[in-house]
Structure formats: C-alpha cells, structure tokens
Design an enzyme around this catalytic site. Structure first.
Site, PDB file in Angstrom:
ATOM      1  N   GLU A  49       0.861  -1.182   0.000  1.00  0.00           N
ATOM      2  CA  GLU A  49       0.000   0.000   0.000  1.00  0.00           C
ATOM      3  C   GLU A  49       0.893   1.227   0.000  1.00  0.00           C
ATOM      4  O   GLU A  49       1.698   1.423   0.914  1.00  0.00           O
ATOM      5  CB  GLU A  49      -0.921   0.017   1.222  1.00  0.00           C
ATOM      6  CG  GLU A  49      -2.107  -0.929   1.060  1.00  0.00           C
ATOM      7  CD  GLU A  49      -3.109  -0.867   2.228  1.00  0.00           C
ATOM      8  OE1 GLU A  49      -4.073  -1.638   2.190  1.00  0.00           O
ATOM      9  OE2 GLU A  49      -2.909  -0.073   3.170  1.00  0.00           O
ATOM     10  N   ASP A  60      -5.826  10.298   9.530  1.00  0.00           N
ATOM     11  CA  ASP A  60      -4.565   9.735  10.000  1.00  0.00           C
ATOM     12  C   ASP A  60      -4.105  10.377  11.292  1.00  0.00           C
ATOM     13  O   ASP A  60      -4.385  11.546  11.553  1.00  0.00           O
ATOM     14  CB  ASP A  60      -3.484   9.919   8.926  1.00  0.00           C
ATOM     15  CG  ASP A  60      -3.660   8.926   7.793  1.00  0.00           C
ATOM     16  OD1 ASP A  60      -3.529   7.723   8.060  1.00  0.00           O
ATOM     17  OD2 ASP A  60      -3.951   9.352   6.659  1.00  0.00           O
ATOM     18  N   TYR A 175     -10.754  -3.662   3.603  1.00  0.00           N
ATOM     19  CA  TYR A 175      -9.816  -3.305   4.653  1.00  0.00           C
ATOM     20  C   TYR A 175     -10.646  -2.988   5.901  1.00  0.00           C
ATOM     21  O   TYR A 175     -11.364  -1.994   5.935  1.00  0.00           O
ATOM     22  CB  TYR A 175      -9.030  -2.089   4.167  1.00  0.00           C
ATOM     23  CG  TYR A 175      -7.934  -1.569   5.085  1.00  0.00           C
ATOM     24  CD1 TYR A 175      -7.839  -1.935   6.424  1.00  0.00           C
ATOM     25  CD2 TYR A 175      -6.982  -0.685   4.594  1.00  0.00           C
ATOM     26  CE1 TYR A 175      -6.851  -1.448   7.233  1.00  0.00           C
ATOM     27  CE2 TYR A 175      -5.974  -0.182   5.402  1.00  0.00           C
ATOM     28  CZ  TYR A 175      -5.928  -0.562   6.719  1.00  0.00           C
ATOM     29  OH  TYR A 175      -4.929  -0.048   7.523  1.00  0.00           O
TER      30      TYR A 175
END
Lengths: 275, 399
Positions: A49, A60, A175
């Site tokens: 990734e 994030d 994911y």
C-alpha cells in the site's frame, strides 16, 4: 485475473496470510521510495500500500501525518507517485500495488485521467479514504473500466445495511479498520475483531485485511489467525521517521521480515524461539 | 411559497456538499442526521431554541441605519444587522446554542470544537458552561498567538484549548484535529462545527440555526421600512453568517446577495483566502466545494488579516449559489477592510470585527454608485474587541 486476486488465490492455496505494509510515497525522500518498495518485497510482503501524500490527512494520526508532510516538502504529487509505481514495475511485475490516499488529488487530476495513468503504470487497487460508497459510483466505474480494484474501508461501527452496499462495489479485498480512531492508535480488542469478521464474511465474499493497531510480532500473529491479510502502517512509518538521515531500507526490512515470520508461524512461541 | 429546498436528503447542493468522510465517521454522522431531523421537526425543540436565543443570546438583534456613514459615502443607505450585539459578540452563538441543545438531547456529555478567530471557540465554551458539559477546543497555534485574548476567554469559561501544530497551524488544521478527536471519542462526544462546511448534515444544520438572522431581518425590514432591502452583503470565510442572512431571501429574487471574501494582500499575490473568487471545486473536510489548491490538489495556505476568514474552503451551499448565479462573490483586501473598520469606528461609534469589516468595505465601494433610495443590508457579524491587537499592530502602535 488481476494481480490482487491472483495473489490472494495463491496464498489461499498455500494456506498463508498476506502481509500488507503501508509506506508514504516520497517519505523521507522521493529517491528512496522505489528502493524501499523492492526492499519490502525482499522482506516477504505480498501487497504494497503506497500512500499518496496529502496536505490534510484527516483520518490519519500524527505519525502518518508527519510522513505526508515530509513527502510534501519534496512536492510529491499524485502524478509523481504514479511514476514511482511505473519505475517499480520495471523490475517487478508480480507484487500488487495499492494506492491509498484522499479524494482531492484525484479530483484535481480527474477520474478518467487518473484511472488510465494508474493502470498504465501498473497500479492494481486504489483506496480513497474519503470516498465512501454513497459518493463514488462514477469513480468506481472508471476504476473498473481499467481493471483497478476499488478497496473500501469497513469499521467496527459500519452497520449491516452498508456492508451490502460495499459488497456490491468492492473488489480485490476489503480493509477492516480494527478500532475506532485514527491510524497509529495502540489498543486492539481481538475478541471484537473476531466477532466482527464473522459478520463481515456473511456479506462480503472477498479477502479481508485488518489494520490499525498492529505494532509488533504478537499482534501481527494474532490478527493473522483471524484475517486474510495483516496491514501494518504507522509502525513502519515510525521506523522510517527514526532512521531520519540514515537509509531506512535495513531497519524497515528487518521489521517487516519479523512480522512475516510471526504471521507464517503456527504459534507465537515459534516466533520467539526463532529469534 | 418556498421554491428552494436544498440540500437533497444526502446533503447535496447540486454537485456540492455530500458526505466525503472515512468509514469510521459514517455511523456518527448517521446518528447525528437522525437526531437533527427529529429536532428540526419538533416544535418543543424549536421553542426551546427560540427561548434561549431570546433570553440568553439577547435576540432579536436590531437593524440599525448607519446614517452618518451613509451620508459620507453619498449613495445608498447602509443598514447594519447587529449580530455584534449578541452575547459573546458575534453571530457564532446562534449556532452553538442550537447544537448544544441537540448534543444534550443526544445524551452527549462532552463537546469539542475547532476555532480560527476564536469566536466559535468562545461561543462553544460559553454554551458548554451554560449546559454543564465538558468542552475541548482545537485551535491552530498560529491563531492562538493572533487571538490570545480569546484563548484566555475560553479558559475562563472552563474549556481546554488544545494547540494544533500541524500543517499551517490555522483553522483548517484545527478542523482536521477536531475530526480526529471525534472519530476516537464518538460515544460521549458531540462535535460542534462552527461554520456551514463539513459533511452532511452540518452545512444544512448550521444554516438552519443561523437562518434566524435573515428571518428577523425580513420582519424588521417590513416593519421599519415597509420593504425589503435591495442588496444583502456579508463576509464569507466558511460562510455561516452570510448563509444565515441569505437563506431566508433565496426565493426573493428581487434581492441581490453579495458575499465578500478576503483578498488578503491582493488576489495576484497568492496571499489571500478568496476561495469562490479564485478557487476550483474539490473535496475537503467532508464535502465537495470550491477550494484554494495547487495543481496537485494539495490545499494551499491562505492569508487574511482576519483569522475568521482565513480558510481555504467554503460552505458547499455558497458554491452552489455561485454556480447557479443566485449570489455574487467578490473579494476585498486587508487594507480595504482596515479602512472600513476605521470608518465605522469614527462615523458610527461601532467597532466592527475585521471579518465583518470586509462586508463593510465592499458596501463602501458599492454605495456611492447607487441612488440614495437604495437599501443595503450588511451583516455586522461580530464586534471588533478581539481585533484590538491586530489593528494596533497594523497602525504601528504597541499596546
């Protein structure tokens, strides 16, 4: 069959789980990225990734945010990241590469232009953090036209009705974000991951990767018992950050190799004895 | 009859708005949508909101005829909607009262907020104290320096102010950080967004709470002038005070609406925050809207003398009103805003916020070109006490 599907098919045959590392393209320096990708392959990863730097990485935590800032100091943009993938493909045609990032760089480039360029460079999947299924029908259509897998996130709070929606759009793998919060958080509840994966599998017929909170051999090993793929991000980016001026290839290589052993071993004791 | 009925049920204003967030936030936004929809249609909630606006905020705020300044400008009559007279000194409190009442209904005990100029932070800390909730405010460290008094004000009100050191250390980075907190603590935490940006339902919800500005103005104009204004003017950063004034007038096509952005040191200098005038559509902070960005789609640092306008995005409804031509958007420089600031001080005895001074500056340009019978209604969105240090510095005076 594209690279992601064939990679998971081969792993399933060998009864092995995938190791998927995340690095930010251009961190700490654009010159290192392609070499780092080859190093990851050498250390035993199955899919890479590759993060596309963005000025406002809302989902994030501080670690990945700083990696984005380091890359942006070198003005690494989406087009540069696509070129890095093309360079990687000159020597490696086997390991799938998934781009991971935020919507706006793609909006600026345009869906069609992006999908064509990414496909030509050898990109296999794209995960756009802020394109949830309800906002991305046209985007998914463009990706599928070029045989690129749209990868989607699922979270502990994703309701069942949305799982059906994701199942219709997703390909490659999904994911599962194993905890609430941003990347780089540290607590991981294995029992709840186990329960949720049972629910996910009843709707989604794709390999499931689990990420967020995987920081060492023991968490990697534990997740490998439950999921089809183990995704490691912040932990690797931390090593890159700490290597600062030095070449990060060796430290990252060692870390990833130890995770690989932990994932492949039948029991955690085995990992510890090997060391 | 009501014709304009945006957003649609997914929060879209034409191609703008929507819900561009990570999966981890979807459940929280769904929960918020559900509760807000219920409160929106609940007369008890609406009555409670009105009571609070009346007794706590001090509404209605007057429409004031700035006669001396109008005469000096020599053209159209300048009317000011006095949001500066609200409790805490700006329009921001209308929205925080509404959202705090909603948070209480949802059983949340902790509220978080982002702030640029500090006005929304102060308004959030204020209502948190009023309703007995814990409050954490995220603020860029650069903004904390520029707005030290507001930081202290928030602390006095019992809030924790967290400095944000990432990115450009201004409003957009504070917004990123607040989103991160919300994702992590969503069970007990309510996120009070201060402007008409962010993912659905925020742009709609904040607009609805701020619409009291335009609703009152409409009634006051009818009562005092027996007609509606010819032109509405408001400053636009995220755009909450402008939407609050514009929204009730959208269907009244005889009323022109003008949003004034910050041209900073000049549009050509790249040191500005004129998103609608110079930007391109993109996706940031949960919605599709005009953004100030580079060719790679990276968000660019903005500049304005007023921290409250220093934002590279804009509410998605403004993007739509621009594209469909219902509203016009222009920009004025730091210097023009400062000059309007001083004019209002001297001619009317009103010290305006630097944000609102942008709207005043455009009115000062426009008024002399129009006849004396024309009425310009300007949203005086906040008072300027918080800007003393900035203005003194500009004049070379050390306080």
């Amino acid at each position: 069959m594209n690279r992601i599907t064939s990679t998971f098919a081969a792993l399933a045959q060998q009864k092995r789980k995938a190791l998927i590392p995340f690095i930010t393209a251009g961190d700490p320096d654009p010159a290192v990225t392609v070499a780092l990708m080859h190093q990851l392959v050498q250390s035993g990863v199955d899919i890479i990734e590759l993060g596309v730097p963005f000025s406002d990485p809302m989902a994030d935590g501080p670690t990945i945010q700083r990696s984005s800032e380091r890359a942006l100091k070198h003005h690494v943009g989406l087009r540069d990241v696509i070129v890095m993938v093309a360079k990687f493909r000159q020597k490696n045609q086997a390991v799938p590469v998934v781009l991971m990032g935020y919507a706006n760089p793609i909006e600026a480039m345009g869906y069609a232009a992006f999908a064509e360029a990414a496909s030509e460079a050898g990109v296999d999947g794209v995960l756009v953090v802020d394109y949830p299924p309800e906002e991305c029908a046209e985007w998914v259509q463009q990706l599928k036209k070029w045989d690129i897998d749209p990868i989607f996130l699922l979270s502990p709070t994703t309701p069942e009705t949305r799982l059906k929606q994701v199942a219709q759009l997703a390909s490659g793998y999904v994911y599962y974000v194993s905890l609430k919060g941003v990347t780089g958080a540290s607590h991981l509840d294995l029992d709840s991951v186990r329960d949720k994966l049972v629910q996910l599998r009843s709707y989604i017929n794709l390999p499931i990767g689990v990420g967020f909170g995987i920081r060492d051999e023991s968490t990697a090993h534990a997740i490998a018992q439950l999921a089809d793929a183990v995704v490691v991000g912040s932990r690797i980016v931390e090593e890159i950050e700490q290597a600062s001026g030095d070449n990060p290839l060796e430290v990252v290589g060692n870390l990833v190799a130890s995770m690989r052993r932990a994932i492949d071993s039948a029991s955690l004791n085995e990992v510890v004895t090997e060391k | 009859m009501k014709i304009y009925d945006l957003p649609d049920k997914h929060g879209h204003f034409g191609p703008y708005g929507g819900t561009f967030v990570a999966e981890t936030l979807i459940a929280a936004l769904n929960e918020l949508c559900e509760h807000y929809e219920r409160c929106r249609n609940d007369p008890i909630f609406q009555a409670e909101f009105s009571q609070e606006l009346k007794h706590y905020v001090g509404r209605p705020s007057p429409v004031y005829h700035a006669k001396r300044w109008s005469e000096h400008l020599g053209g159209a009559q300048i009317l000011l909607k006095r949001e500066d007279l609200n409790h805490t000194g700006a329009h921001k409190i209308n929205n925080t009262v509404g959202q705090a009442l909603l948070a209480r209904r949802m059983g949340k005990t902790r509220v978080i907020a982002e702030t640029g100029a500090g006005q929304h932070g102060v308004a959030s800390a204020t209502v948190a104290a009023r309703y007995g909730m814990e409050c954490v405010v995220y603020m860029g460290s650069e903004d904390m320096r520029r707005q030290a008094t507001n930081v202290y004000r928030m602390k006095l009100l019992g809030a924790t102010v967290v400095p944000v050191e990432s990115g450009s250390r201004t409003l957009k980075d504070a917004l990123n950080e607040a989103m991160r907190d919300w994702v992590t603590n969503v069970e007990n935490t309510y996120y009070i967004i201060g402007t008409v940006a962010g993912p659905h339902p925020y742009p709609m919800m904040v607009r609805d709470f701020q619409a009291v500005i335009g609703q009152e103005a409409k009634m006051q104009m009818q009562q005092d002038y027996d007609r509606q204004p010819d032109i509405l003017i408001a400053c636009v950063g995220g755009g909450s005070n402008a939407i609050g004034l514009f929204y009730p007038f959208v269907d009244d096509t005889g009323v022109r609406m003008i949003g004034v952005e910050a041209a900073g040191k000049g549009i050509g200098t790249h040191q500005h925050a004129a998103t609608l005038v110079t930007g391109k559509p993109g996706v940031l902070h949960g919605n599709r809207t005009y953004l100030i960005q580079d060719e790679n789609g990276q968000i660019v640092e903005t500049h304005s003398i007023s921290a409250g306008l220093d934002y590279p995005g804009v509410g998605p409804e403004h993007s739509w009103l621009k594209d469909c031509g219902r509203a016009e958007y222009v920009a004025v420089t730091d210097e023009e805003a400062l000059s309007a600031f001083h004019a209002l001080c001297r001619f009317e005895g009103i010290i305006p916020a630097l944000e609102s001074s942008h709207a005043l500056a455009y009115a000062a340009k426009l008024a002399p070109t129009l006849g004396k019978d024309k009425l310009l209604l300007i949203n005086l969105s906040g008072r300027g006490d918080k800007d003393m240090a900035t203005v003194a510095e500009q004049s070379g005076i050390a306080l």
